[in-house]
Structures are given as C-alpha cells and as structure tokens.
Design a protein around this motif. Structure first.
Motif, PDB file in Angstrom:
ATOM      1  N   PRO A 124      17.156  -6.782  -0.049  1.00  0.00           N
ATOM      2  CA  PRO A 124      16.332  -7.866   0.489  1.00  0.00           C
ATOM      3  C   PRO A 124      15.826  -7.604   1.908  1.00  0.00           C
ATOM      4  CG  PRO A 124      18.562  -8.644  -0.061  1.00  0.00           C
ATOM      5  CD  PRO A 124      18.574  -7.166  -0.151  1.00  0.00           C
ATOM      6  N   VAL A 125      16.345  -6.583   2.596  1.00  0.00           N
ATOM      7  CA  VAL A 125      16.048  -6.365   4.017  1.00  0.00           C
ATOM      8  C   VAL A 125      14.600  -5.913   4.205  1.00  0.00           C
ATOM      9  CG1 VAL A 125      16.659  -5.063   6.084  1.00  0.00           C
ATOM     10  CG2 VAL A 125      18.454  -5.784   4.486  1.00  0.00           C
ATOM     11  N   THR A 126      13.829  -6.671   4.967  1.00  0.00           N
ATOM     12  CA  THR A 126      12.409  -6.367   5.149  1.00  0.00           C
ATOM     13  C   THR A 126      12.191  -5.114   6.000  1.00  0.00           C
ATOM     14  OG1 THR A 126      10.268  -7.241   5.858  1.00  0.00           O
ATOM     15  CG2 THR A 126      12.180  -7.829   7.206  1.00  0.00           C
ATOM     16  N   GLY A 127      11.093  -4.429   5.693  1.00  0.00           N
ATOM     17  CA  GLY A 127      10.685  -3.298   6.521  1.00  0.00           C
ATOM     18  C   GLY A 127       9.646  -3.669   7.569  1.00  0.00           C
ATOM     19  N   ASP A 145       8.639 -10.588  17.874  1.00  0.00           N
ATOM     20  CA  ASP A 145       7.271 -10.313  18.331  1.00  0.00           C
ATOM     21  C   ASP A 145       6.315  -9.986  17.182  1.00  0.00           C
ATOM     22  OD1 ASP A 145       8.218 -10.641  20.926  1.00  0.00           O
ATOM     23  OD2 ASP A 145       8.673  -8.499  21.148  1.00  0.00           O
ATOM     24  N   HIS A 146       6.824 -10.006  15.937  1.00  0.00           N
ATOM     25  CA  HIS A 146       6.010  -9.718  14.742  1.00  0.00           C
ATOM     26  C   HIS A 146       5.323  -8.357  14.848  1.00  0.00           C
ATOM     27  CE1 HIS A 146       6.691 -13.702  13.054  1.00  0.00           C
ATOM     28  NE2 HIS A 146       6.478 -14.200  14.270  1.00  0.00           N
ATOM     29  N   VAL A 147       6.115  -7.339  15.131  1.00  0.00           N
ATOM     30  CA  VAL A 147       5.592  -5.973  15.262  1.00  0.00           C
ATOM     31  C   VAL A 147       5.642  -5.304  13.887  1.00  0.00           C
ATOM     32  CG1 VAL A 147       5.835  -3.759  16.440  1.00  0.00           C
ATOM     33  CG2 VAL A 147       6.449  -5.875  17.635  1.00  0.00           C
ATOM     34  N   ASN A 148       4.575  -5.424  13.135  1.00  0.00           N
ATOM     35  CA  ASN A 148       4.520  -4.908  11.765  1.00  0.00           C
ATOM     36  C   ASN A 148       3.638  -3.665  11.735  1.00  0.00           C
ATOM     37  OD1 ASN A 148       4.266  -4.404   9.033  1.00  0.00           O
ATOM     38  ND2 ASN A 148       3.917  -6.535   8.464  1.00  0.00           N
ATOM     39  N   LYS A 149       4.259  -2.508  11.492  1.00  0.00           N
ATOM     40  CA  LYS A 149       3.516  -1.240  11.450  1.00  0.00           C
ATOM     41  C   LYS A 149       3.538  -0.603  10.062  1.00  0.00           C
ATOM     42  CE  LYS A 149       4.165  -0.149  16.352  1.00  0.00           C
ATOM     43  NZ  LYS A 149       4.622   0.883  17.320  1.00  0.00           N
ATOM     44  N   MET A 150       3.873  -1.399   9.037  1.00  0.00           N
ATOM     45  CA  MET A 150       3.801  -0.891   7.671  1.00  0.00           C
ATOM     46  C   MET A 150       2.336  -0.754   7.248  1.00  0.00           C
ATOM     47  SD  MET A 150       6.912  -2.981   5.816  1.00  0.00           S
ATOM     48  CE  MET A 150       6.816  -1.991   4.305  1.00  0.00           C
ATOM     49  N   ALA A 151       2.053   0.200   6.362  1.00  0.00           N
ATOM     50  CA  ALA A 151       0.648   0.450   6.021  1.00  0.00           C
ATOM     51  C   ALA A 151       0.437   0.742   4.543  1.00  0.00           C
ATOM     52  CB  ALA A 151       0.105   1.603   6.861  1.00  0.00           C
TER      53      ALA A 151
END
Length: 243
Positions: free
Chosen positions: A164-167, A91-97
């Motif tokens: 390599p694991v994305t946040g 769902d492309h839930v990206n909450k990095m800031a």
C-alpha cells in the motif's frame, strides 16, 4: 508533425525515444497462439543460442491469472527520491512519471518498469489511464498497489511486490525508453514481452521473427505429443511422436 505535448513530469532529455519500436504486423497474434507461450519461447531461445530473457512467475507474479499478454516494451526506470518522504508528503513533491509513459503509449504497448521494491511504482488510476491509452498491461520490478482497481479495469500486471505504500514522494523517474533491468534481464524499448501464468519472456527486437518461427514449429510438435498422449500410445511412442 508537431511533437506530442508532454506532462512535464520528467525532463524531455530523459526521454530517449518518443515511441517504442513496433513489432512486424501480425506478430502479436501469432505469439498468443503458441499455447503455453513462455515455456515454448524459453526452450526456443535456448536452442537458438539467444541469451535467456526469462523471469519466472514466482518472481514476477501475475495479478490476473489466466491472462496471456504480448506486446512491445515501453520502458521507464525509477529511483528513490533523495528527500525525507514525510517532508515530500507535506510538500507534495511528486516526481513519478509513469503517466508520461501513458501519454506516449501506442495501442498494444506493455509498460515495463524497473522500479523500487516495497514501494508502489503504479496504482489504480495509473492502470486505468494506461488501459484507456491502449496499453495491454505492465511488468514491474518493484511494488504496485490498488490491485482491485487494476483488475476492475482489466489491466494485468506482473510485479515483484505488492504494497500500500505510495511512491508519490518516494520515487523519482530517471529515464523513459532507455534500457531497464528486470529480474536480471536487460530489456530495451521495443523488445517483445510475452507473459502468462508461468512467467515473462523478453525477446530482443532483432530476434522477434526468428524466435516466432522456431517457436511455432516447436508448438506444433508439442500439439502432436499431446494428441499422442490422449490417444493412448505407449510412453516410448509418445516420446517419439513430437520428434
């Protein structure tokens, strides 16, 4: 003056300061001239009775050895998202800031991230953006990735993990420019960060000048001792030379 336009990656109320406090003029350059910066500063803080704010390079490992980095802390605290990361990826839930930090950064800032272990809290595009915005580098308690990209743009990072694991769908930003905990040391925005191959020192902003003046005196004594060693003085005389 109108407030800076934000990215919307984190709620405005979670940004505790729009700007990190600045050190006095000329301070950064003077700290860089201390030689073996972190060792001198660590000793100085001990002697001044300032609680130790030092993390060794065995914990926070430099990605660009040979670099000395000095600047005020711009802080962000990350936590795990409370969702299944595979569902988040779908769902492309990206909450990095951290990009909001880049947006707020002033030239000379050091991005200091209380992050999540074994997950990347910062990648190559982020480092490139930070570099463009004038940041001098970052400290990350947690994972980072894209080391080659970060080196290529000249953005040094001291980090506890490389992975390599994305946040992107695993991490959520909890707060910007509040207190963070790095290697057991509490860091406030505007505290001075000094990092080299030996480790990282966090100097509370109220003590920046006191530590600097005492450290400069100590560094001069160390220089005198080095010259005494090179001159061939006896060991007892060498020990006396820096007193």
């Amino acid at each position: 003056m109108a407030e800076k336009k934000l990215t919307g990656r984190i709620a405005r109320e979670k940004i505790k300061m729009m700007e990190a406090p600045r050190p006095p003029a000329g301070v950064v350059e003077r700290y860089k001239k201390l030689g073996d910066c972190t060792g001198v500063i660590s000793d100085t803080m001990d002697e001044l009775g300032i609680p130790l704010g030092v993390v060794g390079a065995s914990v926070l490992k430099p990605t660009m050895p040979g670099t000395i980095m000095v600047g005020p802390a711009l802080t962000i605290r990350n936590i795990l998202q409370r969702i299944d990361p595979l569902a988040g990826a779908r769902d492309h839930v990206n909450k990095m800031a951290e990009f909001e930090c880049h947006n707020l950064a002033q030239p000379g800032d050091v991005l200091v991230i209380e992050g999540v272990p074994n997950i990347s809290n910062m990648g190559g595009n982020s480092a490139q953006t930070g570099k463009r915005q004038g940041e001098v580098g970052a400290i990350v308690q947690g994972g980072i990735r894209d080391i080659t990209h970060q080196r290529a743009v000249g953005y040094p990072i001291w980090a506890s993990d490389i992975t390599p694991v994305t946040g992107k769908w695993r991490i959520e930003a909890a707060e910007i420019n509040g207190p963070v905990l790095i290697g057991g040391v509490q860091v406030q925005p505007g505290d001075l960060v000094v990092a080299d191959d030996t480790g990282v020192c966090f100097i509370p902003r109220d003590f920046i000048m006191e530590v600097l003046e005492a450290a400069e005196k100590k560094a001069r004594a160390e220089d005198a001792r080095v010259k005494a060693i090179d001159s061939g003085l006896s060991v007892p005389d060498v020990l006396r030379s820096g007193e």
